[in-house]
Design an enzyme around this catalytic site. Structure first.
Site, mmCIF file in Angstrom:
data_model
loop_
_atom_site.group_PDB
_atom_site.id
_atom_site.type_symbol
_atom_site.label_atom_id
_atom_site.label_comp_id
_atom_site.label_asym_id
_atom_site.label_seq_id
_atom_site.Cartn_x
_atom_site.Cartn_y
_atom_site.Cartn_z
ATOM 1 N N ASN A 9 0.870 -1.173 0.000
ATOM 2 C CA ASN A 9 0.000 0.000 0.000
ATOM 3 C C ASN A 9 0.907 1.222 0.000
ATOM 4 O OD1 ASN A 9 -1.734 2.081 0.587
ATOM 5 N ND2 ASN A 9 -2.296 1.328 2.634
ATOM 6 N N TRP A 10 0.984 1.876 -1.153
ATOM 7 C CA TRP A 10 1.933 2.996 -1.279
ATOM 8 C C TRP A 10 1.397 4.282 -0.657
ATOM 9 C CZ3 TRP A 10 3.933 2.302 -7.063
ATOM 10 C CH2 TRP A 10 4.618 1.081 -7.140
ATOM 11 N N LYS A 11 0.143 4.258 -0.215
ATOM 12 C CA LYS A 11 -0.468 5.430 0.438
ATOM 13 C C LYS A 11 -0.248 6.692 -0.406
ATOM 14 C CE LYS A 11 -0.162 3.084 4.831
ATOM 15 N NZ LYS A 11 -0.050 3.152 6.291
ATOM 16 N N HIS A 94 -9.431 1.156 4.855
ATOM 17 C CA HIS A 94 -8.170 1.264 5.597
ATOM 18 C C HIS A 94 -8.382 2.150 6.825
ATOM 19 C CE1 HIS A 94 -4.067 2.353 6.598
ATOM 20 N NE2 HIS A 94 -3.700 1.269 5.949
ATOM 21 N N GLU A 96 -6.768 4.491 8.017
ATOM 22 C CA GLU A 96 -6.558 5.924 7.774
ATOM 23 C C GLU A 96 -7.791 6.548 7.127
ATOM 24 O OE1 GLU A 96 -2.876 5.395 5.669
ATOM 25 O OE2 GLU A 96 -1.914 4.776 7.531
ATOM 26 N N GLU A 166 -5.247 -5.263 10.639
ATOM 27 C CA GLU A 166 -4.205 -4.276 10.922
ATOM 28 C C GLU A 166 -4.519 -3.575 12.237
ATOM 29 O OE1 GLU A 166 -2.348 -2.975 6.905
ATOM 30 O OE2 GLU A 166 -4.100 -1.742 7.239
ATOM 31 N N GLY A 172 2.579 1.974 10.880
ATOM 32 C CA GLY A 172 3.524 3.077 10.734
ATOM 33 C C GLY A 172 4.253 3.440 12.015
ATOM 34 N N SER A 213 3.544 -2.343 10.315
ATOM 35 C CA SER A 213 5.003 -2.365 10.484
ATOM 36 C C SER A 213 5.644 -3.686 10.057
ATOM 37 C CB SER A 213 5.379 -2.005 11.924
ATOM 38 O OG SER A 213 4.922 -0.695 12.240
ATOM 39 N N GLY A 234 2.799 -1.228 4.287
ATOM 40 C CA GLY A 234 2.810 0.192 3.986
ATOM 41 C C GLY A 234 4.222 0.687 3.728
ATOM 42 N N GLY A 235 4.841 1.262 4.764
ATOM 43 C CA GLY A 235 6.154 1.902 4.629
ATOM 44 C C GLY A 235 7.192 1.056 3.903
HETATM 45 P P1 PGA Z 1 2.861 0.101 7.688
HETATM 46 O O1 PGA Z 1 1.372 0.293 7.077
HETATM 47 O O2 PGA Z 1 3.402 -1.166 7.075
HETATM 48 O O3 PGA Z 1 3.605 1.328 7.274
HETATM 49 O O4 PGA Z 1 2.709 -0.031 9.161
HETATM 50 C C1 PGA Z 1 0.526 -0.795 6.892
HETATM 51 C C2 PGA Z 1 -0.771 -0.329 6.293
HETATM 52 O O5 PGA Z 1 -1.246 0.743 6.679
HETATM 53 O O6 PGA Z 1 -1.367 -1.019 5.439
#
Ligand code: PGA
Length: 256
Positions: A9-11, A94, A96, A166, A172, A213, A234-235
């Site tokens: 997930n490149w956000k 998600h 967020e 998650e 993150g 993470s 994500g990251g």
């Molecule tokens: P993260 O994000 O790997 O940066 O913790 C995961 C996600 O939000 O899907």
């Protein structure tokens, strides 16, 4: 047997040019992976370019969000028809989006139905906050998210859904859930509820990713858990060596 599935997930990261560079590098680095499903989810602006780079490869492309109506006066949104032109997957709900953009179990349910109607494979995110976790409310809360997401969804459609568990406090933050805790939550809050809503076979068919993470050094610990079928990253999906390391370490741990 559920086929492992790792998605990035490149956000809200990467211009089109940067997204294309990453896609080109991933295509080369992951070309020999055939034992699991792979996908990346760029921003909407980079979907078309990335989908061209990854056409006819083993890496699928997903949108990060969409609206549930096919078209209309919804400024700023993209519809499932539009997502479908460029992507095979769509992330729905998600944390967020729930936190910053007002998404609820009701909107997640509408989006999930829209994705299934258009043959997009949904990746539906669920997970508890730190306060809920510390109050011992995880199973009740995540279970309610599952019931909300799947309301009115028929069994044959339910089987097409991918879930991403998650814990919000692990996203993150560099703080991961204990693999055993994530595994138990998936069994108690997700598979047991799916079994109640549908049946045992359906509950065991649906793939559940862990997210929060995930990095190359911890992927193996999660993927060997019986209930965890992959990861939503994500990251660590923003750098080719990290995402490729996650995929390779998962394959090595599974001996596939
Ligand atoms: P993260 O994000 O790997 O940066 O913790 C995961 C996600 O939000 O899907």
């Amino acid at each position: 047997m559920r086929r492992p599935f790792i998605a990035g997930n490149w956000k809200m990261h990467k211009t089109v040019a940067e997204a294309v560079d990453l896609a080109v590098a991933l295509k080369a680095a992951l070309a020999d992976v055939s034992t699991m499903d792979l996908a990346v989810c760029p921003t909407a602006t980079a979907l078309e370019a990335v989908s061209h780079v990854l056409a006819r490869t083993n890496i699928g492309v997903g949108a990060q969000n969409m609206y549930w109506e096919d078209s209309g006066a919804y400024t700023g949104e993209i519809s499932p028809l539009m997502a479908k032109e460029l992507a095979a997957y769509v992330i729905i709900g998600h944390s967020e989006r729930r936190q910053y953009f007002g998404e609820t179990d009701t909107t997640v349910n509408l989006k999930l139905k829209a994705a299934l109607r258009h043959n997009l494979t949904p990746i539906v995110c669920i997970g508890e906050s730190l306060a809920q976790n510390e109050a011992g409310e995880t199973v009740a809360f995540v279970g309610a998210q599952i019931r909300g997401a799947f309301a009115g969804i028929a069994q044959d459609d339910a089987q097409k859904v991918v879930l991403a568990y998650e814990p919000i406090w692990a996203i993150g933050t560099g703080r991961t859930a204990m693999p055993e805790d994530a595994d138990r939550t998936i069994r108690e809050a997700i598979r047991n509820v799916l079994c109640d809503l549908y049946d045992q076979a359906t509950a065991e068919t649906i793939r559940v990713q862990y997210g929060g993470s995930v990095k190359p050094s911890n992927m193996a610990d999660f993927i060997v858990m019986p209930e965890i079928d992959g990861a939503l990253v994500g990251g660590a999906s923003l750098k080719v060596e990290d995402f490729a390391g996650i995929v390779k370490n998962a394959a090595a741990a599974l001996k596939v």
